[in-house]
Scaffold this motif. Structure first.
Motif, PDB file in Angstrom:
ATOM      1  N   ILE A 149      16.312  49.121  64.837  1.00  0.00           N
ATOM      2  CA  ILE A 149      16.836  49.991  65.888  1.00  0.00           C
ATOM      3  C   ILE A 149      18.350  49.871  65.939  1.00  0.00           C
ATOM      4  O   ILE A 149      19.069  50.876  66.032  1.00  0.00           O
ATOM      5  N   ARG A 150      18.841  48.656  65.842  1.00  0.00           N
ATOM      6  CA  ARG A 150      20.294  48.434  65.881  1.00  0.00           C
ATOM      7  C   ARG A 150      20.979  49.176  64.728  1.00  0.00           C
ATOM      8  O   ARG A 150      21.969  49.880  64.927  1.00  0.00           O
ATOM      9  N   LYS A 151      20.430  49.026  63.522  1.00  0.00           N
ATOM     10  CA  LYS A 151      21.037  49.670  62.360  1.00  0.00           C
ATOM     11  C   LYS A 151      20.971  51.194  62.449  1.00  0.00           C
ATOM     12  O   LYS A 151      21.936  51.882  62.110  1.00  0.00           O
ATOM     13  N   ALA A 152      19.833  51.717  62.899  1.00  0.00           N
ATOM     14  CA  ALA A 152      19.670  53.174  62.990  1.00  0.00           C
ATOM     15  C   ALA A 152      20.686  53.775  63.948  1.00  0.00           C
ATOM     16  O   ALA A 152      21.313  54.801  63.656  1.00  0.00           O
ATOM     17  N   VAL A 153      20.860  53.141  65.101  1.00  0.00           N
ATOM     18  CA  VAL A 153      21.788  53.657  66.107  1.00  0.00           C
ATOM     19  C   VAL A 153      23.226  53.521  65.630  1.00  0.00           C
ATOM     20  O   VAL A 153      24.031  54.451  65.770  1.00  0.00           O
ATOM     21  N   GLU A 154      23.554  52.374  65.059  1.00  0.00           N
ATOM     22  CA  GLU A 154      24.922  52.171  64.581  1.00  0.00           C
ATOM     23  C   GLU A 154      25.249  53.101  63.420  1.00  0.00           C
ATOM     24  O   GLU A 154      26.370  53.613  63.324  1.00  0.00           O
ATOM     25  N   ASN A 155      24.297  53.334  62.521  1.00  0.00           N
ATOM     26  CA  ASN A 155      24.529  54.268  61.420  1.00  0.00           C
ATOM     27  C   ASN A 155      24.711  55.684  61.931  1.00  0.00           C
ATOM     28  O   ASN A 155      25.506  56.456  61.383  1.00  0.00           O
ATOM     29  N   ALA A 156      23.954  56.036  62.973  1.00  0.00           N
ATOM     30  CA  ALA A 156      24.101  57.377  63.560  1.00  0.00           C
ATOM     31  C   ALA A 156      25.484  57.539  64.175  1.00  0.00           C
ATOM     32  O   ALA A 156      26.104  58.609  64.071  1.00  0.00           O
TER      33      ALA A 156
END
Length: 215
Positions: A149-156
């Motif tokens: 979740i952290r990576k998905a949001v930060e990548n977005a």
């Protein structure tokens, strides 16, 4: 309730159609038919009409099932529901797990609201259960946000400013790959991986089949 009706084989579709037409079933090992009076609720994430055109789903069965269609948008398209759902699942598992947490830190909400939730409500529920279960303080903190979740949001966020753009499909592939690495690729491991990802086992197998065709 027939979940993932789009994944049913053509042979099984024929048997289901017969049940709906004749309102009779034959038990395994039985010698006669038994009349049944049932209402069918079927669910799928697939475009059944397109499958009918492609010959992958029986047209007669589609019309039998498609009497009263309901389109439920994925969670990522109805983010206004997230605060209520987050609160419901928090309260549920706070009580079930007897944790007595007082709430969720404000810093956690942006991650939960901006994550696309490819596993929809089941993934959200599993995530809240995890957060409640793992928290050792009196409030859910940002420290325990799952890495996917952290990576998905930060990548977005990075994509919004033109940095390190990662498609959602790739994030989904990475999440599945990580889950399989953790739980294993045998039948039991895949079942545990699907549960951790908040998706059905049928969906996991379908995704793996799709990735196999892409390679």
């Amino acid at each position: 309730f027939l979940d993932e009706i789009g994944d049913v084989s053509l042979s099984m579709q024929a048997k289901l159609l017969r049940v709906l037409q004749e309102r009779q079933i034959e038990r395994v090992g039985g010698v006669g038919a038994t009349s049944v009076d049932v209402r069918i609720i079927a669910a799928t994430h697939k475009n059944i009409e397109a499958m009918v055109q492609a010959g992958e789903f029986r047209q007669d069965l589609f019309y039998r099932l498609n009497v009263f269609p309901l389109l439920i948008p994925p969670l990522r398209e109805r983010t206004e529901d997230l605060p209520l759902l987050i609160d419901v699942f928090f309260q549920r598992y706070n009580q079930t797990l007897q944790k007595n947490l007082t709430g969720i830190d404000e810093a956690v909400y942006p991650y939960l609201k901006q994550y696309p939730w490819p596993g929809n409500i089941r993934e959200l529920e599993n995530t809240l259960e995890y957060l409640v279960n793992i928290e050792t303080s009196n409030r859910i903190s940002i420290n325990h946000i799952p890495e996917r979740i952290r990576k998905a949001v930060e990548n977005a966020k990075n994509a919004a400013i033109g940095i390190n753009v990662t498609p959602i499909a790739e994030l989904e592939r990475q999440a599945i790959s990580s889950a399989l690495q953790r739980y294993g690729r045998n039948a039991e491991g895949k079942e545990q991986a699907a549960k951790a990802l908040g998706i059905s086992k049928a969906t996991l197998y379908r995704k793996l089949k799709e990735y196999g065709k892409q390679n």
